[in-house]
Motif scaffolding. Structure first.
Motif, PDB file in Angstrom:
ATOM      1  N   VAL A  19       0.938  -1.112  -0.067  1.00 37.36           N
ATOM      2  CA  VAL A  19      -0.110  -0.018   0.029  1.00 37.36           C
ATOM      3  C   VAL A  19       0.876   1.316  -0.008  1.00 37.36           C
ATOM      4  O   VAL A  19       1.894   1.339   0.720  1.00 37.36           O
ATOM      5  CB  VAL A  19      -0.847  -0.019   1.201  1.00 37.36           C
ATOM      6  N   HIS A  20       0.407   2.198  -0.875  1.00 33.82           N
ATOM      7  CA  HIS A  20       1.078   3.478  -0.906  1.00 33.82           C
ATOM      8  C   HIS A  20       0.296   4.429  -0.026  1.00 33.82           C
ATOM      9  O   HIS A  20      -0.960   4.448   0.065  1.00 33.82           O
ATOM     10  CB  HIS A  20       1.246   3.890  -2.348  1.00 33.82           C
ATOM     11  N   LEU A  21       0.946   5.053   1.042  1.00 33.26           N
ATOM     12  CA  LEU A  21       0.162   5.951   2.136  1.00 33.26           C
ATOM     13  C   LEU A  21       0.836   7.286   1.958  1.00 33.26           C
ATOM     14  O   LEU A  21       2.146   7.395   1.782  1.00 33.26           O
ATOM     15  CB  LEU A  21       0.482   5.362   3.477  1.00 33.26           C
ATOM     16  N   VAL A  22       0.004   8.218   2.205  1.00 28.82           N
ATOM     17  CA  VAL A  22       0.646   9.745   2.245  1.00 28.82           C
ATOM     18  C   VAL A  22      -0.263  10.251   3.331  1.00 28.82           C
ATOM     19  O   VAL A  22      -1.608  10.278   3.424  1.00 28.82           O
ATOM     20  CB  VAL A  22       0.190  10.443   0.981  1.00 28.82           C
ATOM     21  N   CYS A  58      10.181   5.339   2.480  1.00 26.33           N
ATOM     22  CA  CYS A  58       9.527   6.656   3.260  1.00 26.33           C
ATOM     23  C   CYS A  58      10.557   7.673   2.942  1.00 26.33           C
ATOM     24  O   CYS A  58      11.769   7.622   2.889  1.00 26.33           O
ATOM     25  CB  CYS A  58       9.604   6.236   4.721  1.00 26.33           C
ATOM     26  N   ASP A  59       9.650   8.681   2.441  1.00 28.20           N
ATOM     27  CA  ASP A  59      10.299  10.028   2.103  1.00 28.20           C
ATOM     28  C   ASP A  59       9.134  11.015   2.215  1.00 28.20           C
ATOM     29  O   ASP A  59       8.112  10.547   2.434  1.00 28.20           O
ATOM     30  CB  ASP A  59      10.965   9.928   0.759  1.00 28.20           C
ATOM     31  N   GLY A  60       9.617  12.235   2.146  1.00 27.87           N
ATOM     32  CA  GLY A  60       8.592  13.372   2.072  1.00 27.87           C
ATOM     33  C   GLY A  60       9.060  14.796   1.901  1.00 27.87           C
ATOM     34  O   GLY A  60      10.368  14.745   1.596  1.00 27.87           O
ATOM     35  N   GLU A  61       8.082  15.660   2.246  1.00 25.13           N
ATOM     36  CA  GLU A  61       8.532  17.229   2.058  1.00 25.13           C
ATOM     37  C   GLU A  61       8.107  17.800   3.409  1.00 25.13           C
ATOM     38  O   GLU A  61       7.752  17.124   4.156  1.00 25.13           O
ATOM     39  CB  GLU A  61       7.958  17.776   0.946  1.00 25.13           C
ATOM     40  N   ASP A  62       8.071  19.111   3.205  1.00 22.09           N
ATOM     41  CA  ASP A  62       7.707  19.800   4.725  1.00 22.09           C
ATOM     42  C   ASP A  62       6.639  19.680   5.226  1.00 22.09           C
ATOM     43  O   ASP A  62       6.096  20.033   6.356  1.00 22.09           O
ATOM     44  CB  ASP A  62       8.342  21.417   4.637  1.00 22.09           C
ATOM     45  N   ASP A  63       5.391  19.268   4.144  1.00 23.33           N
ATOM     46  CA  ASP A  63       4.247  19.300   4.537  1.00 23.33           C
ATOM     47  C   ASP A  63       3.692  17.977   4.261  1.00 23.33           C
ATOM     48  O   ASP A  63       2.320  17.726   4.433  1.00 23.33           O
ATOM     49  CB  ASP A  63       3.425  20.211   3.896  1.00 23.33           C
ATOM     50  N   HIS A  64       4.192  16.752   4.148  1.00 22.55           N
ATOM     51  CA  HIS A  64       3.703  15.468   3.868  1.00 22.55           C
ATOM     52  C   HIS A  64       4.561  14.437   3.873  1.00 22.55           C
ATOM     53  O   HIS A  64       5.743  14.639   3.524  1.00 22.55           O
ATOM     54  CB  HIS A  64       2.797  15.481   2.637  1.00 22.55           C
ATOM     55  N   VAL A  65       4.165  13.193   3.937  1.00 26.34           N
ATOM     56  CA  VAL A  65       5.140  12.096   3.918  1.00 26.34           C
ATOM     57  C   VAL A  65       4.620  10.872   3.009  1.00 26.34           C
ATOM     58  O   VAL A  65       3.268  10.795   2.939  1.00 26.34           O
ATOM     59  CB  VAL A  65       5.577  11.504   5.207  1.00 26.34           C
ATOM     60  N   HIS A  66       5.241  10.167   2.234  1.00 23.60           N
ATOM     61  CA  HIS A  66       4.946   8.960   1.378  1.00 23.60           C
ATOM     62  C   HIS A  66       5.298   7.935   1.932  1.00 23.60           C
ATOM     63  O   HIS A  66       6.813   7.871   2.504  1.00 23.60           O
ATOM     64  CB  HIS A  66       5.470   9.388  -0.181  1.00 23.60           C
ATOM     65  N   LEU A  67       4.541   6.835   2.161  1.00 22.57           N
ATOM     66  CA  LEU A  67       5.124   5.356   2.631  1.00 22.57           C
ATOM     67  C   LEU A  67       4.758   4.397   1.636  1.00 22.57           C
ATOM     68  O   LEU A  67       3.783   4.375   1.110  1.00 22.57           O
ATOM     69  CB  LEU A  67       4.551   5.168   4.150  1.00 22.57           C
ATOM     70  N   LEU A  68       5.673   3.478   1.608  1.00 21.30           N
ATOM     71  CA  LEU A  68       5.387   2.322   0.818  1.00 21.30           C
ATOM     72  C   LEU A  68       5.612   1.160   1.761  1.00 21.30           C
ATOM     73  O   LEU A  68       6.647   0.846   2.274  1.00 21.30           O
ATOM     74  CB  LEU A  68       6.256   1.887  -0.310  1.00 21.30           C
ATOM     75  N   VAL A  69       4.307   0.477   2.229  1.00 20.00           N
ATOM     76  CA  VAL A  69       4.347  -0.713   3.177  1.00 20.00           C
ATOM     77  C   VAL A  69       3.922  -1.822   2.553  1.00 20.00           C
ATOM     78  O   VAL A  69       3.002  -1.934   1.904  1.00 20.00           O
ATOM     79  CB  VAL A  69       3.353  -0.145   4.175  1.00 20.00           C
ATOM     80  N   THR A  70       4.541  -2.935   3.019  1.00 20.29           N
ATOM     81  CA  THR A  70       3.790  -4.110   2.522  1.00 20.29           C
ATOM     82  C   THR A  70       3.148  -5.058   3.937  1.00 20.29           C
ATOM     83  O   THR A  70       3.992  -4.637   5.043  1.00 20.29           O
ATOM     84  CB  THR A  70       5.019  -5.107   1.927  1.00 20.29           C
ATOM     85  N   TYR A  71       2.232  -5.403   3.848  1.00 19.28           N
ATOM     86  CA  TYR A  71       1.365  -5.909   5.013  1.00 19.28           C
ATOM     87  C   TYR A  71       0.634  -7.254   4.782  1.00 19.28           C
ATOM     88  O   TYR A  71       0.447  -7.531   3.500  1.00 19.28           O
ATOM     89  CB  TYR A  71       0.512  -4.710   5.470  1.00 19.28           C
ATOM     90  N   PRO A  72       0.074  -7.997   5.914  1.00 22.31           N
ATOM     91  CA  PRO A  72      -0.284  -9.122   5.802  1.00 22.31           C
ATOM     92  C   PRO A  72      -1.862  -8.790   5.468  1.00 22.31           C
ATOM     93  O   PRO A  72      -2.453  -7.791   5.894  1.00 22.31           O
ATOM     94  CB  PRO A  72      -0.157  -9.817   7.176  1.00 22.31           C
ATOM     95  N   PRO A 108      -6.556  14.552   9.659  1.00 21.87           N
ATOM     96  CA  PRO A 108      -7.261  13.521   9.976  1.00 21.87           C
ATOM     97  C   PRO A 108      -7.325  12.526   8.931  1.00 21.87           C
ATOM     98  O   PRO A 108      -7.759  11.367   8.874  1.00 21.87           O
ATOM     99  CB  PRO A 108      -8.679  13.994  10.290  1.00 21.87           C
ATOM    100  N   SER A 109      -7.311  13.066   7.605  1.00 20.92           N
ATOM    101  CA  SER A 109      -7.312  12.212   6.282  1.00 20.92           C
ATOM    102  C   SER A 109      -6.280  11.479   5.939  1.00 20.92           C
ATOM    103  O   SER A 109      -5.172  12.159   6.642  1.00 20.92           O
ATOM    104  CB  SER A 109      -7.900  13.123   5.350  1.00 20.92           C
ATOM    105  N   TYR A 110      -6.134  10.781   5.034  1.00 24.99           N
ATOM    106  CA  TYR A 110      -4.895  10.313   4.274  1.00 24.99           C
ATOM    107  C   TYR A 110      -5.162   9.445   3.182  1.00 24.99           C
ATOM    108  O   TYR A 110      -6.536   9.230   2.621  1.00 24.99           O
ATOM    109  CB  TYR A 110      -4.467   9.059   5.272  1.00 24.99           C
ATOM    110  N   PHE A 111      -4.234   9.355   2.420  1.00 29.40           N
ATOM    111  CA  PHE A 111      -4.269   8.736   0.810  1.00 29.40           C
ATOM    112  C   PHE A 111      -3.740   7.374   0.936  1.00 29.40           C
ATOM    113  O   PHE A 111      -2.867   7.080   1.787  1.00 29.40           O
ATOM    114  CB  PHE A 111      -3.544   9.646  -0.201  1.00 29.40           C
ATOM    115  N   ALA A 112      -4.575   6.515   0.451  1.00 32.78           N
ATOM    116  CA  ALA A 112      -4.094   5.145   0.388  1.00 32.78           C
ATOM    117  C   ALA A 112      -4.503   4.400  -0.771  1.00 32.78           C
ATOM    118  O   ALA A 112      -5.559   4.475  -1.441  1.00 32.78           O
ATOM    119  CB  ALA A 112      -4.668   4.094   1.435  1.00 32.78           C
ATOM    120  N   ALA A 113      -3.625   3.620  -1.622  1.00 31.35           N
ATOM    121  CA  ALA A 113      -3.610   3.255  -2.803  1.00 31.35           C
ATOM    122  C   ALA A 113      -2.919   1.707  -2.836  1.00 31.35           C
ATOM    123  O   ALA A 113      -1.652   1.557  -2.548  1.00 31.35           O
ATOM    124  CB  ALA A 113      -2.908   4.057  -3.880  1.00 31.35           C
ATOM    125  N   SER A 114      -3.566   0.836  -3.155  1.00 29.98           N
ATOM    126  CA  SER A 114      -2.870  -0.594  -3.631  1.00 29.98           C
ATOM    127  C   SER A 114      -1.856  -0.358  -4.616  1.00 29.98           C
ATOM    128  O   SER A 114      -2.115   0.307  -5.491  1.00 29.98           O
ATOM    129  CB  SER A 114      -3.916  -1.396  -3.531  1.00 29.98           C
TER     130      SER A 114
END
Length: 134
Positions: A19-22, A58-72, A108-114
């Motif tokens: 999942v790609h999270l922001v 994981c990386d980001g800028e001054d107002d957001h972060v991007h994560l790539l996570v593998t999960y069960p 409180p919101s977030y972005f998630a994409a498979s």
């Protein structure tokens, strides 16, 4: 990582879920710097490990972060997100004096994409062609 598929195994399943999270800071305030993002990457990795997940990138800028996570498959993405955001905000506030809005680092919101695997059109065609006429 090589181009060969690396599947993870559970007791009753074989899987490869990413999942790609922001996460965006509250009101998109630019409160993060590169040191904060490196620190957050460690926090995110620790939280992922507690859920039998792995932080791939994981990386980001001054107002957001991007994560790539593998999960069960047993893990709901929303549960992971809540823990990631809560622990990261708490630990960042304890370690650094980060300006937050009323003690809220993240929106409180977030972005998630498979992500990962074949494009949807390829999978759709594969499923449609499972039963071949005899």
């Amino acid at each position: 990582m090589n181009n060969q598929m690396e599947y993870r195994r559970g007791r009753h399943c074989i899987f490869d879920l990413h999942v790609h999270l922001v996460f965006v800071t509250k009101y998109r305030r630019g409160v993060l710097n590169s040191e904060h993002i490196r620190f957050l990457a460690g926090v995110f990795a620790d939280v992922c490990a507690r859920f039998d997940a792995s932080l791939v990138e994981c990386d980001g800028e001054d107002d957001h972060v991007h994560l790539l996570v593998t999960y069960p498959p047993k893990l709901a993405v929303s549960t992971l997100v809540n823990s990631l955001k809560g622990a990261s905000a708490r630990q960042l506030r304890n370690r650094y004096s980060v300006r937050t809005h009323r003690n809220h680092l993240w929106s409180p919101s977030y972005f998630a994409a498979s992500c990962g695997g074949a494009p949807l059109d390829v999978i759709r065609e594969y499923v449609e062609n499972q039963r071949t006429p005899q």
